[in-house]
Design a protein around this motif. Structure first.
Motif, PDB file in Angstrom:
ATOM      1  N   TRP A  25       0.836  -1.206   0.000  1.00  0.00           N
ATOM      2  CA  TRP A  25       0.000   0.000   0.000  1.00  0.00           C
ATOM      3  C   TRP A  25       0.872   1.258   0.000  1.00  0.00           C
ATOM      4  N   LYS A  28       2.460   1.685  -3.393  1.00  0.00           N
ATOM      5  CA  LYS A  28       1.474   2.169  -4.358  1.00  0.00           C
ATOM      6  C   LYS A  28       1.246   3.663  -4.202  1.00  0.00           C
ATOM      7  N   ILE A  29       1.144   4.137  -2.981  1.00  0.00           N
ATOM      8  CA  ILE A  29       0.940   5.569  -2.745  1.00  0.00           C
ATOM      9  C   ILE A  29       2.130   6.368  -3.262  1.00  0.00           C
ATOM     10  N   LEU A  31       4.435   5.476  -5.541  1.00  0.00           N
ATOM     11  CA  LEU A  31       4.551   5.389  -6.993  1.00  0.00           C
ATOM     12  C   LEU A  31       3.451   6.181  -7.706  1.00  0.00           C
ATOM     13  N   ASP A  32       2.247   6.180  -7.152  1.00  0.00           N
ATOM     14  CA  ASP A  32       1.175   6.983  -7.745  1.00  0.00           C
ATOM     15  C   ASP A  32       1.465   8.472  -7.620  1.00  0.00           C
ATOM     16  N   ALA A  33       2.047   8.881  -6.499  1.00  0.00           N
ATOM     17  CA  ALA A  33       2.356  10.294  -6.292  1.00  0.00           C
ATOM     18  C   ALA A  33       3.470  10.777  -7.221  1.00  0.00           C
ATOM     19  N   THR A  34       4.387   9.890  -7.558  1.00  0.00           N
ATOM     20  CA  THR A  34       5.508  10.272  -8.426  1.00  0.00           C
ATOM     21  C   THR A  34       5.286   9.880  -9.886  1.00  0.00           C
ATOM     22  N   ASN A  35       4.109   9.329 -10.198  1.00  0.00           N
ATOM     23  CA  ASN A  35       3.775   8.885 -11.553  1.00  0.00           C
ATOM     24  C   ASN A  35       4.849   7.967 -12.134  1.00  0.00           C
ATOM     25  N   SER A  36       5.299   7.004 -11.337  1.00  0.00           N
ATOM     26  CA  SER A  36       6.307   6.059 -11.803  1.00  0.00           C
ATOM     27  C   SER A  36       5.841   4.643 -11.480  1.00  0.00           C
ATOM     28  N   SER A  37       6.604   3.671 -11.966  1.00  0.00           N
ATOM     29  CA  SER A  37       6.269   2.286 -11.664  1.00  0.00           C
ATOM     30  C   SER A  37       7.559   1.470 -11.581  1.00  0.00           C
ATOM     31  N   PRO A  44       3.937  -5.393 -11.383  1.00  0.00           N
ATOM     32  CA  PRO A  44       4.255  -4.250 -10.525  1.00  0.00           C
ATOM     33  C   PRO A  44       4.710  -4.713  -9.132  1.00  0.00           C
ATOM     34  N   GLN A  46       4.171  -3.639  -6.139  1.00  0.00           N
ATOM     35  CA  GLN A  46       3.143  -3.762  -5.102  1.00  0.00           C
ATOM     36  C   GLN A  46       2.306  -5.031  -5.301  1.00  0.00           C
TER      37      GLN A  46
END
Length: 102
Positions: A25, A28-29, A31-37, A44, A46
């Motif tokens: 979790w 995911k937060i 990576l979503d905040a930095t627009n990366s994966s 992925p 996560q």
């Protein structure tokens, strides 16, 4: 030696599964905040942590259910084995984790 409490390894596996879900979790937060994966073994990062946590939780559930089923009639024991196999196959072949095995 570590303290395992009354639940022994079952408690340790359940705790590890909760920890892995929390890490997934947080990843995911971030990576979503930095627009990366981050992709590991074709999935992925996560999702990898979540897949391992699902396997650990399945182990905990199977051991507890096996203990229960052993004290029941033959029909319940057969149902346990059918459900155990279906549960294992659902994790391996991707119900909820479509990228676990392609």
């Amino acid at each position: 030696m570590s303290r395992k409490g009354r639940t022994g390894y079952l408690g340790m596996f359940a705790f590890a599964a909760m920890l892995l879900n929390a890490i997934a979790w947080i990843i995911k937060i971030i990576l979503d905040a930095t627009n990366s994966s981050v992709v590991v073994m074709g999935m992925p990062l996560q999702n990898l942590f979540t897949a391992i946590a699902s396997i650990l939780l399945l182990i905990v559930a199977l051991v507890a259910a096996y203990d229960y089923a052993q004290r029941q009639s033959r029909g319940w024991r057969i149902l346990f084995w059918v459900l155990a196999i279906v549960s294992l196959l659902s994790i391996i072949f991707g119900l909820g984790l479509p990228n676990f095995i392609k």
